[in-house]
Scaffold this motif. Structure first.
Motif, PDB file in Angstrom:
ATOM      1  N   LEU A 151       0.855  -1.178   0.000  1.00 34.58           N
ATOM      2  CA  LEU A 151       0.000   0.000   0.000  1.00 34.58           C
ATOM      3  C   LEU A 151       0.897   1.235   0.000  1.00 34.58           C
ATOM      4  N   SER A 152       0.532   2.237  -0.786  1.00 40.90           N
ATOM      5  CA  SER A 152       1.346   3.433  -0.926  1.00 40.90           C
ATOM      6  C   SER A 152       1.615   4.074   0.436  1.00 40.90           C
ATOM      7  N   GLY A 153       2.901   4.368   0.662  1.00 41.77           N
ATOM      8  CA  GLY A 153       3.283   5.033   1.900  1.00 41.77           C
ATOM      9  C   GLY A 153       3.598   4.113   3.051  1.00 41.77           C
ATOM     10  N   THR A 154       3.516   2.785   2.837  1.00 39.94           N
ATOM     11  CA  THR A 154       3.740   1.854   3.949  1.00 39.94           C
ATOM     12  C   THR A 154       5.106   1.178   3.895  1.00 39.94           C
ATOM     13  N   GLY A 155       5.929   1.542   2.942  1.00 39.82           N
ATOM     14  CA  GLY A 155       7.283   1.019   2.901  1.00 39.82           C
ATOM     15  C   GLY A 155       7.424  -0.294   2.164  1.00 39.82           C
ATOM     16  N   ALA A 156       8.647  -0.552   1.712  1.00 38.09           N
ATOM     17  CA  ALA A 156       8.957  -1.769   0.964  1.00 38.09           C
ATOM     18  C   ALA A 156       8.762  -3.011   1.823  1.00 38.09           C
ATOM     19  N   LYS A 157       8.328  -4.087   1.188  1.00 34.81           N
ATOM     20  CA  LYS A 157       8.084  -5.346   1.898  1.00 34.81           C
ATOM     21  C   LYS A 157       9.154  -6.367   1.517  1.00 34.81           C
ATOM     22  N   SER A 158       9.826  -6.889   2.522  1.00 37.80           N
ATOM     23  CA  SER A 158      10.948  -7.802   2.306  1.00 37.80           C
ATOM     24  C   SER A 158      10.544  -9.264   2.307  1.00 37.80           C
ATOM     25  N   ARG A 159       9.335  -9.551   2.778  1.00 40.27           N
ATOM     26  CA  ARG A 159       8.789 -10.910   2.765  1.00 40.27           C
ATOM     27  C   ARG A 159       7.373 -10.859   2.198  1.00 40.27           C
ATOM     28  N   VAL A 160       6.955 -11.932   1.552  1.00 42.51           N
ATOM     29  CA  VAL A 160       5.596 -12.001   1.011  1.00 42.51           C
ATOM     30  C   VAL A 160       4.571 -11.851   2.124  1.00 42.51           C
ATOM     31  N   GLU A 161       4.864 -12.409   3.305  1.00 40.63           N
ATOM     32  CA  GLU A 161       3.915 -12.342   4.419  1.00 40.63           C
ATOM     33  C   GLU A 161       3.625 -10.911   4.870  1.00 40.63           C
ATOM     34  N   GLU A 162       4.500  -9.969   4.527  1.00 44.68           N
ATOM     35  CA  GLU A 162       4.313  -8.577   4.925  1.00 44.68           C
ATOM     36  C   GLU A 162       3.402  -7.811   3.965  1.00 44.68           C
ATOM     37  N   ILE A 163       3.165  -8.358   2.774  1.00 43.03           N
ATOM     38  CA  ILE A 163       2.394  -7.649   1.750  1.00 43.03           C
ATOM     39  C   ILE A 163       0.918  -7.632   2.130  1.00 43.03           C
ATOM     40  N   GLN A 164       0.306  -6.457   2.085  1.00 41.04           N
ATOM     41  CA  GLN A 164      -1.086  -6.325   2.505  1.00 41.04           C
ATOM     42  C   GLN A 164      -2.037  -7.053   1.543  1.00 41.04           C
ATOM     43  N   GLN A 165      -3.146  -7.519   2.095  1.00 41.82           N
ATOM     44  CA  GLN A 165      -4.097  -8.343   1.347  1.00 41.82           C
ATOM     45  C   GLN A 165      -4.641  -7.670   0.081  1.00 41.82           C
ATOM     46  N   PRO A 166      -4.948  -6.362   0.088  1.00 42.71           N
ATOM     47  CA  PRO A 166      -5.441  -5.752  -1.155  1.00 42.71           C
ATOM     48  C   PRO A 166      -4.464  -5.886  -2.320  1.00 42.71           C
ATOM     49  N   ILE A 167      -3.167  -5.905  -2.029  1.00 39.36           N
ATOM     50  CA  ILE A 167      -2.170  -6.072  -3.094  1.00 39.36           C
ATOM     51  C   ILE A 167      -2.166  -7.516  -3.574  1.00 39.36           C
ATOM     52  N   ILE A 168      -2.237  -8.449  -2.633  1.00 41.33           N
ATOM     53  CA  ILE A 168      -2.313  -9.874  -3.002  1.00 41.33           C
ATOM     54  C   ILE A 168      -3.541 -10.133  -3.858  1.00 41.33           C
ATOM     55  N   ASP A 169      -4.666  -9.535  -3.475  1.00 40.41           N
ATOM     56  CA  ASP A 169      -5.925  -9.750  -4.203  1.00 40.41           C
ATOM     57  C   ASP A 169      -5.903  -9.161  -5.609  1.00 40.41           C
ATOM     58  N   ALA A 170      -5.013  -8.192  -5.847  1.00 40.08           N
ATOM     59  CA  ALA A 170      -4.989  -7.494  -7.133  1.00 40.08           C
ATOM     60  C   ALA A 170      -4.138  -8.195  -8.185  1.00 40.08           C
ATOM     61  N   VAL A 171      -3.424  -9.263  -7.798  1.00 44.69           N
ATOM     62  CA  VAL A 171      -2.545  -9.930  -8.752  1.00 44.69           C
ATOM     63  C   VAL A 171      -3.028 -11.350  -9.050  1.00 44.69           C
ATOM     64  N   ASP A 172      -2.450 -11.915 -10.099  1.00 42.72           N
ATOM     65  CA  ASP A 172      -2.829 -13.258 -10.544  1.00 42.72           C
ATOM     66  C   ASP A 172      -1.809 -14.312 -10.145  1.00 42.72           C
ATOM     67  N   LEU A 173      -0.640 -13.871  -9.700  1.00 42.29           N
ATOM     68  CA  LEU A 173       0.433 -14.796  -9.339  1.00 42.29           C
ATOM     69  C   LEU A 173       1.317 -14.141  -8.294  1.00 42.29           C
ATOM     70  N   VAL A 174       1.680 -14.922  -7.270  1.00 42.02           N
ATOM     71  CA  VAL A 174       2.601 -14.444  -6.236  1.00 42.02           C
ATOM     72  C   VAL A 174       3.784 -15.395  -6.189  1.00 42.02           C
ATOM     73  N   LEU A 175       4.972 -14.841  -6.333  1.00 45.28           N
ATOM     74  CA  LEU A 175       6.185 -15.649  -6.316  1.00 45.28           C
ATOM     75  C   LEU A 175       6.942 -15.350  -5.025  1.00 45.28           C
TER      76      LEU A 175
END
Length: 242
Positions: A151-175
Motif C-alpha cells: 500500500l502506498s506510503g507503507t514502505g517496501a516489503k521484504s517478505r511475502v507475508e508482509e504484503i497487505q491483502q489488497p495487493i495480493i488480491d490485485a494480482v494473478d500470481l505471487v512468487l
C-alpha cells in the motif's frame, strides 16, 4: 525442497503478464508488482491507493537500459561505475528512445503514467530473477512496468507475508522467494534523475552510491537524513513510490 528455478519461474511470470495479468515478484530490494497491460496496471494502482501524480517504473536490465536511455558519456560512466563496477542496484531516470520496440509497445495511457516530460525510470541490477524476467520480455518486445508491492506510503516489503491483502488480491500470481537481500535498509531502490543530476529517492545502497559519486566523479549527493526522518526516502516525487 530445492533451489528456486529462476528460468521456469520467470517464464511463468512472463506468461501471466503477457496474458494481461499482474504478478508479485522478488527483486534484491523487496517485492514488486509488475504488469504490462493498462488494465492490470490500473488494478495495481487502485489496490496500492496511489496518488494520481505517482509514476510506474520499468523493470529493466543493463542491456535494456543501454538501448532505451539516451544519456551523455559522463552520465553513463556514473551509472556504469554503480551497476557494473560495484554491482549495485539503481533506478535510472533519463531521456528515452520512444521508438524503441519495448517502449513503443507500451499503451499510450500507460506510457503517460510512466514518464515525466521526456524521462523514463528504469530499475537496473534488480537481481537475478528480475534480470531473467526482463531478458524474456525484452526478447519478446514486451514492457514490464510496476512498483513496489505494498500500500502506498507503507514502505517496501521484504517478505511475502508482509504484503497487505489488497495487493495480493490485485494480482494473478505471487512468487515467494523468501527474505530479500537488502531487507535491512527498509527502503526501495535509490532513484537518480540523470537528466538533472537530482536524487529523486534515497534508497538501498545509497551510502555506497554516494561514495562512488564523490570519490570517482567529484559529485556530492544530498545527505541521507535517516530512515526515521525520511522513511520513504523521497526527495522529489517521481517514478515508483514505496
Amino acid at each position: 525442497m530445492t533451489r528456486y528455478d529462476i528460468p521456469a519461474d520467470a517464464k511463468k511470470v512472463y506468461e501471466t503478464v503477457a496474458a494481461g495479468g499482474a504478478a508479485i515478484v522478488p527483486n534484491d530490494m523487496s517485492y514488486g508488482a509488475v504488469a504490462s497491460s493498462s488494465d492490470a496496471l490500473m488494478r495495481l494502482f487502485k489496490a496500492k491507493r496511489r496518488a494520481p501524480h505517482k509514476r510506474h517504473a520499468m523493470a529493466g536490465n543493463y542491456a535494456l537500459h543501454r538501448e532505451v536511455h539516451q544519456l551523455g558519456h559522463r552520465e553513463q560512466e556514473m551509472i556504469d561505475a554503480v551497476v557494473l563496477d560495484a554491482g549495485l542496484p539503481l533506478c535510472v531516470v533519463g531521456p528515452f528512445d520512444a521508438s524503441h520496440p519495448v517502449v513503443a509497445a507500451i499503451e499510450a495511457e500507460t506510457l503517460q503514467a510512466s514518464t515525466v516530460g521526456d524521462t523514463l525510470a528504469m530499475l537496473v541490477n534488480g537481481g537475478a530473477f528480475q534480470d531473467e524476467l526482463v531478458r524474456i520480455a525484452h526478447a519478446d518486445g514486451a514492457p514490464l512496468l510496476g512498483s513496489s508491492a505494498n500500500l502506498s506510503g507503507t514502505g517496501a516489503k521484504s517478505r511475502v507475508e508482509e504484503i497487505q491483502q489488497p495487493i495480493i488480491d490485485a494480482v494473478d500470481l505471487v512468487l515467494d522467494y523468501g527474505l530479500r537481500k537488502y531487507h535491512h535498509y527498509h527502503r526501495s531502490s535509490t532513484i537518480i534523475d540523470f537528466s538533472t543530476m537530482e536524487v529523486v529517492r534515497i534508497g538501498v545502497c545509497y551510502e555506497l552510491i554516494s561514495d562512488i559519486f564523490v570519490n570517482q566523479f567529484g559529485i556530492t549527493l544530498p545527505e541521507d537524513p535517516g530512515l526515521e526522518a525520511l522513511p520513504s526516502g523521497h526527495l522529489r516525487e517521481q517514478a515508483l513510490s514505496s
